[in-house]
Design an enzyme around this catalytic site. Structure first.
Site, mmCIF file in Angstrom:
data_model
loop_
_atom_site.group_PDB
_atom_site.id
_atom_site.type_symbol
_atom_site.label_atom_id
_atom_site.label_comp_id
_atom_site.label_asym_id
_atom_site.label_seq_id
_atom_site.Cartn_x
_atom_site.Cartn_y
_atom_site.Cartn_z
ATOM 1 N N LYS A 79 -6.863 75.688 51.436
ATOM 2 C CA LYS A 79 -7.381 74.322 51.561
ATOM 3 C C LYS A 79 -8.895 74.372 51.365
ATOM 4 O O LYS A 79 -9.556 75.311 51.817
ATOM 5 C CB LYS A 79 -7.026 73.797 52.960
ATOM 6 C CG LYS A 79 -7.328 72.334 53.208
ATOM 7 C CD LYS A 79 -6.873 71.957 54.642
ATOM 8 C CE LYS A 79 -7.070 70.480 54.941
ATOM 9 N NZ LYS A 79 -6.623 70.149 56.320
ATOM 10 N N SER A 154 -3.862 65.978 56.370
ATOM 11 C CA SER A 154 -4.887 66.095 55.363
ATOM 12 C C SER A 154 -4.705 67.262 54.395
ATOM 13 O O SER A 154 -5.309 67.263 53.319
ATOM 14 C CB SER A 154 -6.242 66.247 56.057
ATOM 15 O OG SER A 154 -6.294 67.465 56.779
ATOM 16 N N SER A 178 -2.182 67.830 60.480
ATOM 17 C CA SER A 178 -2.540 67.995 59.067
ATOM 18 C C SER A 178 -1.863 69.151 58.340
ATOM 19 O O SER A 178 -2.002 69.268 57.116
ATOM 20 C CB SER A 178 -4.055 68.140 58.925
ATOM 21 O OG SER A 178 -4.679 66.887 59.053
#
Lengths: 487, 476
Positions: A79, A154, A178
């Site tokens: 990420k 997210s 997330s």
């Protein structure tokens, strides 16, 4: 195409049916072919990944292989809020658009040392604030099962990358769901470890007391393999726990017999999709059938979890994001005075949701409001934690939906932040209590979207969590088809 | 109307650790700008603080030396504000659970002891340093100082005059130096002081409106700024005006205070517990370990010198003002020197010499045992006190022992009467006029005879012995 797992990749290398660079090429090819439609990656470093993989080929041909590391030759993605030395790291924010860190996150160093090959950085909601990856300043990420739908967030890019078969695993971060929520939306496994289990050093902070890094994989067993590498105390993170790293695969085969599964009697039902409820109920029945004892537990304060979270997380974020001021790095606006420099750099650099949370957090911490908001939220956090402690006296694992609904369509909730926040109603309590949680696919909706089953366990009891999740995955069977991108 | 001045001081002291409070960067002063920095102290995205236990050790030591109650459960908090020299946009500090609370410092007011209360001692990180271009076009920031450990020591409003404020600072500095907690160099910024000052009519209980003073870079300037501000406030109050709550800056050029910001512009720091650090549990073993390192403090030492060594208060004060001087002095006494003699030598001769040469006491070539040796030579009468001063100078320059130099300089004193008597009788025989004068009451004539004797011995005769022997022979 069958699902690309870490385990099969390692086994193939072990059998010397393939060499490391072939796997990295496969990842890069797949990204090239599919990511125009998905938008999972913010940056792909072909050059660097191929160089690393070819060096591994040489070692591999000299006879070494597994001795070089437990993930030797396995490509992966991070990420883009995990710092990578020399490789742009943006947190999907304009304010860090051209930021190149001079150091790597501890998890990145650990994966590199284990022989993993980083192929790129994945999209996210700006600074990990969001549940759909629509808050990225740079691009949308689409759900591999339905391109009109969000991948969740997210960590939407990391979830979609694994779901679309671009990499066998990726890392995300989970502050209020997330990892688990996008895993549920994209039909993959997502694990949020116990707070303190994995070092946060190098994770661009959103809410420091809630953030935790964890893996996305195709299987529970793969999640355990990755956890074996990334866990453990880090002298660079004081909040990483000095707890011994066990072999997380050790209990996988133990099955469900003798395990007590807790279902939450007073779980909030409002907004819970009936297909999701039925899929979870079916999963519970299957586990009972496989020898688990099912008990009812109560989490009376969980109804306040979202409100509590939306005070604590923004409060910490308002402080964590103060460093982006245009002075030292990142976006710097033209300005005549210092105040103008701050105002313009931050106005131009941050997106709407980030600004909203900075405002909420600043307000919650302000003189005269601290006691009414931040302090009360901390007190509620304690009550929520106490609820779990009581519940875990009666069971080993708590089971509930990961999300109230399957993936929603792009744009469906952007106009109503509250509706967006309520998507995390089932995932937030684990962050507030610091507990480990996992999302495992448990079915498909009539529209062909995956549904996630969430399991939670006691702090630092990932072994039991993984055992239950793996056992469920075995009895569930192959009911989750891989996404068909060409469709 | 007569006013009473009420002052409270906030003092920041940099701790003498090798490395910064939350990372491994060095803390040395004067390094080229932005060379003692790393991702952590620059506050780069994703970095986290790791507490340097040595900083806690020193903060605990300071809190103990300042007679504070130690908080066994301390924690860190974030103090949020924007400034370019603050790279994270917040300072890691301590808000409601500081290391130490409720202590005091004793100061000496012309022989009277007064206790100045300490509200709290807390640990925090320093900020960087902004350097503004003289033409106002830009500002450069040096982050070397960012993350240097600091303690903030907040006094109670117990100080009643600018002079007391200076005495408090001197006492504080002395304690910090004794405990090896800080260099306390105000010119290098390792000790910084802000002051709160208000006036109230004599006899009134309630405090008046206060102002805060900043930018004072020496103890003298603290005193001057407070004196100016007390006058300024008194004039306003006498004219029937009111004092504005504000922060004022001391302007060294004009020796006045000027307004910096009003109450309305005050920050809301939005303190909250630092989530990147774990709480600090200070157990009994830790406390005991620190307690064992606490030295005798300046005032205790001073009292002991007066009580046990019989020194005058003045001597005791001078000798204990600096720990290295006191240690030197104690070693001279331990080597057998008389306490008062040793005090005279250290205070006037040694400190005088060091002052002229700009050396520190650790650099002095004369070591304490050597000074004791010199004092013994005077005591035994081998050399005169005047000769001893010359020997001392030579010792300072060469580092040689006193007996060696006495020989080299040919100044061994003659005290042996059997040697001196024939010489004296010869002098008396050759100077009948002086003998006559003395007997007629001219006391000065004795000096002439002593002088002749000294001349005859090239100055080596012990003057006291010579005096005695001549008098025995010429007294009427």
């Amino acid at each position: 195409m069958s699902r690309w797992t870490v385990k099969e990749t390692l086994a193939s290398l072990q059998r010397r049916e393939s060499k490391p660079s072939e796997w990295t090429k496969r990842a890069l090819d797949r990204i090239r072919e599919a990511d125009q439609r998905i938008g999972a990656f913010l940056s792909v470093d072909e050059e660097r990944a191929l160089t690393a993989a070819r060096q591994m080929d040489e070692v591999f041909e000299d006879g070494g292989a597994q001795a070089q590391g437990a993930l030797f030759g396995v490509p992966y993605a991070l990420k883009d809020n995990l710092c990578t030395r020399g490789l742009r790291t943006t947190a999907a924010s304009r304010i860090l658009e051209n930021y190149i860190p001079p150091y790597s996150a501890t998890v990145a160093d650990k994966l590199a040392a284990a022989g993993g090959v980083l192929v790129g950085k994945t999209n996210l909601d700006e600074f990990a604030m969001g549940s759909s990856t629509e808050n990225s300043a740079f691009q949308l990420t689409r759900n591999p099962y339905r391109l009109e739908a969000v991948p969740g967030g997210s960590s939407g890019g990391s979830a979609a990358a694994v779901a679309a078969g671009m990499v066998p695993f990726s890392l995300g971060s989970d502050t209020g769901g997330s990892i688990r929520q996008p895993a549920a939306f994209c039909g993959v496994v997502g694990l949020k470890p116990t707070y303190g289990r994995v070092s946060r050093y190098g994770l661009i902070a959103f809410a420091s007391s809630l953030d935790q890094i964890g893996p996305f994989t195709q299987t529970v067993e793969d999640a355990a393999l990755v956890m074996n590498i990334i866990s453990g105390h880090d002298p660079l993170d004081s909040t990483s726990a000095p707890v011994e790293v066990e072999d997380f695969t050790a209990d996988l085969a133990k099955g469900l017999a003798g395990l007590r599964i807790g279902i939450v009697r007073d779980i909030p039902q409002e907004g819970l999709d009936s297909q999701v409820r039925e899929a979870v109920e079916k999963a519970v029945e299957a586990m009972r059938g496989a020898g688990a004892e099912v008990v009812e537990v109560e989490l009376p304060h969980s109804q306040y979890a979202v409100a509590t979270y939306y005070l604590i997380a923004p409060a910490e974020a308002s402080s964590n994001l103060a460093r982006y001021d245009g002075v030292r790095y990142g976006r710097r606006a033209d300005a005549d005075t210092l105040l103008e420099l701050y105002e313009r750099s931050r106005s131009e650099g941050f997106g709407l949701e980030v600004k909203r949370r900075i405002m909420i957090g600043t307000f919650a911490l302000s003189s005269g409001y601290y006691d009414a908001y931040y302090r009360r939220a901390q007190q509620m956090r304690t009550l929520i934690r106490d609820d779990f402690n009581r519940a875990f006296e009666r069971c080993d694992v708590i089971v509930m939906p990961t999300t109230p609904t399957p993936a929603f369509d792009i744009g469906a909730k952007t106009a109503d932040p509250l509706q967006m926040y309520l998507n995390d109603i089932y995932t937030i309590p684990a962050n507030l209590a610091g507990l480990p949680g996992i999302s495992v696919p448990c079915g498909m909706s009539a529209e062909g979207l995956p549904i996630g089953l969430q399991m939670l366990a006691k702090a630092f009891d990932e072994r039991t969590l993984l055992r239950a999740a793996h056992a469920y995955e075995q009895i569930r069977g192959d009911v989750i088809p891989a996404p068909v991108l060409e469709g | 109307m007569d006013f009473e001045t009420v002052i409270g001081l906030e003092v920041h002291v940099e701790l003498k650790t090798d490395t910064k409070i939350f990372c491994g960067c060095r803390t040395n002063f004067g390094a080229p700008p932005n060379t003692n920095v790393c991702p952590v102290c620059l506050g780069l995205p994703g970095t986290l603080p790791v507490l340097n236990e040595r900083a806690v050790d020193l903060a605990l030591k300071a809190a103990m030396a300042l007679n504070c109650r130690i908080n066994r459960e301390a924690k860190f908090d974030r103090k949020n504000y924007f400034y370019p020299d603050l790279p994270k946009g917040y300072q890691i500090s301590q808000y409601d659970q500081p290391i130490g609370e409720d202590g005091y410092i004793e100061i000496d007011l012309g022989g009277q002891r007064k206790r100045i209360g300490i509200v709290r001692v807390h640990l925090e990180e320093d900020a960087g340093k902004s350097m503004h271009a003289p033409d106002g076009t830009h500002t450069l920031v040096d982050y070397n100082r960012t993350g240097v450990p600091l303690i903030e020591i907040v006094s109670k409003p117990d100080i009643r005059s600018p002079e007391e404020a200076r005495l408090y600072l001197e006492a504080l500095k002395s304690i910090m130096e004794y405990c090896d907690i800080s260099d306390c160099r105000m010119e290098e910024g390792s000790l910084r002081c802000d002051a709160n000052i208000s006036l109230r009519p004599v006899g009134q209980e309630a405090f008046g409106q206060k102002t805060e003073l900043k930018n004072m870079n020496s103890f003298r300037n603290v005193q001057r700024a407070l004196e100016y501000e007390a006058d300024r406030q008194a004039q306003i109050l006498r004219a029937g005006g009111t004092i504005e709550q504000e922060t004022r800056r001391f302007d060294e050029a004009t020796q006045t205070t000027v307004s910096m910001r009003s109450k309305e512009e005050a920050h809301d720091y939005r303190y909250f517990p630092e989530p990147d650090l774990v709480r600090l549990h200070i157990d009994e073993a830790w406390l005991a370990r620190i307690r064992a390192t606490l030295p005798e403090l300046p005032l205790q030492k001073r009292d002991r010198y007066i009580r046990e060594l019989g020194l005058p208060e003045y001597d005791a004060g001078v000798l204990t003002a600096n720990r290295a001087v006191a240690e030197y002095y104690e070693q001279v006494v331990a080597a057998g020197a008389d306490a008062k003699q040793a005090s005279n030598w250290v205070m006037s001769d040694l400190l005088g010499y060091l002052n002229t040469t700009g050396q520190s006491i650790d650099e002095a070539k004369v070591r304490p045992a050597q000074l004791a040796g010199l004092i013994a030579e005077v005591g035994s009468g081998r050399i005169s006190i005047k000769q001893a001063r010359d020997v001392f100078k030579a010792m300072c320059e060469t580092g040689k022992d006193a007996p060696v130099l006495i020989k080299e300089m040919g100044m061994e004193q003659i005290s042996d009467e059997s040697v001196l008597i024939p010489i004296i009788e010869d002098v008396i025989a050759k100077n009948p006029k002086s003998v006559e004068d003395y007997r007629n009451g001219k006391e000065k004539a004795l000096g002439a005879l002593v002088g002749q004797t000294m001349k005859a011995t090239q100055g080596k005769a012990n003057p006291a012995v010579v005096n005695k022997l001549i008098l025995e022979r010429i007294r009427p």
